[in-house]
Structures are given as structure tokens and as C-alpha cells.
Design a protein around this motif. Structure first.
Motif, PDB file in Angstrom:
ATOM      1  N   TRP A  64       0.828  -1.196   0.000  1.00 31.31           N
ATOM      2  CA  TRP A  64       0.000   0.000   0.000  1.00 31.31           C
ATOM      3  C   TRP A  64       0.870   1.257   0.000  1.00 31.31           C
ATOM      4  N   HIS A  67       2.543   1.697  -3.387  1.00 29.02           N
ATOM      5  CA  HIS A  67       1.538   2.101  -4.376  1.00 29.02           C
ATOM      6  C   HIS A  67       1.184   3.577  -4.202  1.00 29.02           C
ATOM      7  N   HIS A  68       1.001   3.991  -2.962  1.00 32.01           N
ATOM      8  CA  HIS A  68       0.677   5.388  -2.665  1.00 32.01           C
ATOM      9  C   HIS A  68       1.827   6.312  -3.083  1.00 32.01           C
TER      10      HIS A  68
END
Length: 181
Positions: A64, A67-68
Motif C-alpha cells: 500500500w 503504491h501510494h
């Protein structure tokens, strides 16, 4: 001499192993290991299960986070690809106010300036086309009023060549604008 067997036993945490050493009459030794894995107990299963859950959570959080962090680069890549295909109206969403956000802002400004330059070039091309063709059209009208003769035919050929040259130059410039040369 008769071969001698020497055996040793140990109980490590995860299993048990047996070691056998045989000494042959010529003095060479042969070592044999036998490993037996102990069955898992309830506490071991619970610890392994907890470890798998923690490891899954860490990997999920890392995915996460990456990806962010990489999303703005992905948006920028898509914008660059769109401009590369000729879509000069493409803009990149600015999602952060960091270095990548400033690059996205600069990309958007640059794309706008390039689009304006190409629009200005098209406008100039249309103006030049009009400015070159208008005098040629006036000369053709004046030529029709001129008395027939050899000079009139020569001027008509010259005007035809000028018209053809202007048409070829303008078409070539239009093609250059479309292909991005």
C-alpha cells in the motif's frame, strides 16, 4: 582390528539427530547423520500462524505504501504517453506538493505552452496562405484583362508555377505540424 562404532545423541529444539562414526581398519572414519523432526505442538502452530499474519500485514502495508508513493509517477507516465501520441490537451493530476508534484505541474505548463505554440503556428500558416494566394489571384484577374500574346502566356505559366509552389509548401508545413516534426 575390528571396526569400532561410536554413537552420540543430541536433542536440539526442532528435532533430534543421531550421529554414528565408524573407524575402518585402515584408519579412515565414516560419519553418518540421522535427523528426526519432532512433531509440531499447539504452541508452535500458534506462533507460526501469528508469524504468517504479521508477515502478511507487513507485506500488505509495504505494498500500500509503495503504491501510494508511486501513484504520481504512474499518472505522470500516462500523461507523457498521451502527449507522445499527440494529445496535447492531456494534463497530469497533481496529487502532492513535493518534487514529483512540481514535476507534474511543470509538465502541465509545458504541454500548455507547446499546444499554444502549435495553435499559433497553424494560425500563422493560414495567414501566410491567405497573404500568398491573394496577390496571385489578383494577378490572374489582371492577366485576363491583358491583351493576348506570348507575354500573357509566359506570365500565366509563371503564375501557375507560383500557385503550385505555394500549395506544395503549405501542404508540407501542414503535414509537419500533424506528424510533430
Amino acid at each position: 582390528p575390528v571396526p569400532i562404532d561410536v554413537r552420540g545423541r543430541a536433542r536440539p529444539a526442532l528435532g533430534r539427530h543421531d550421529t554414528a562414526v565408524r573407524v575402518a581398519p585402515d584408519g579412515r572414519a565414516r560419519v553418518t547423520f540421522h535427523w528426526t523432526v519432532l512433531p509440531l505442538r499447539g504452541t508452535h502452530v500458534a506462533l507460526l500462524g501469528g508469524l504468517v499474519i504479521v508477515l502478511g500485514g507487513v507485506l500488505g502495508a509495504a505494498f500500500w505504501f509503495l503504491h501510494h508513493q508511486l501513484r504520481p509517477l504512474s499518472l505522470l507516465r500516462r500523461g507523457v504517453e498521451a502527449v507522445g501520441r499527440g494529445d496535447l490537451e492531456a494534463r497530469v493530476e497533481v496529487v502532492r506538493d513535493d518534487e514529483i508534484g512540481r514535476v507534474a505541474t511543470a509538465f502541465n505548463e509545458m504541454t500548455g505552452r507547446v499546444a499554444d505554440m502549435l495553435r499559433d503556428r497553424e494560425r500563422l500558416l493560414a495567414d501566410v496562405s491567405h497573404e500568398l494566394r491573394s496577390p496571385i489571384a489578383r494577378m490572374k484577374v489582371a492577366l485576363e484583362l491583358a491583351p493576348p500574346g506570348e507575354k500573357r502566356d509566359a506570365i500565366r505559366r509563371d503564375l501557375g508555377e507560383m500557385e503550385e509552389l505555394v500549395a506544395v509548401l503549405l501542404e508540407r508545413e501542414r503535414l509537419r505540424v500533424r506528424t510533430g516534426e
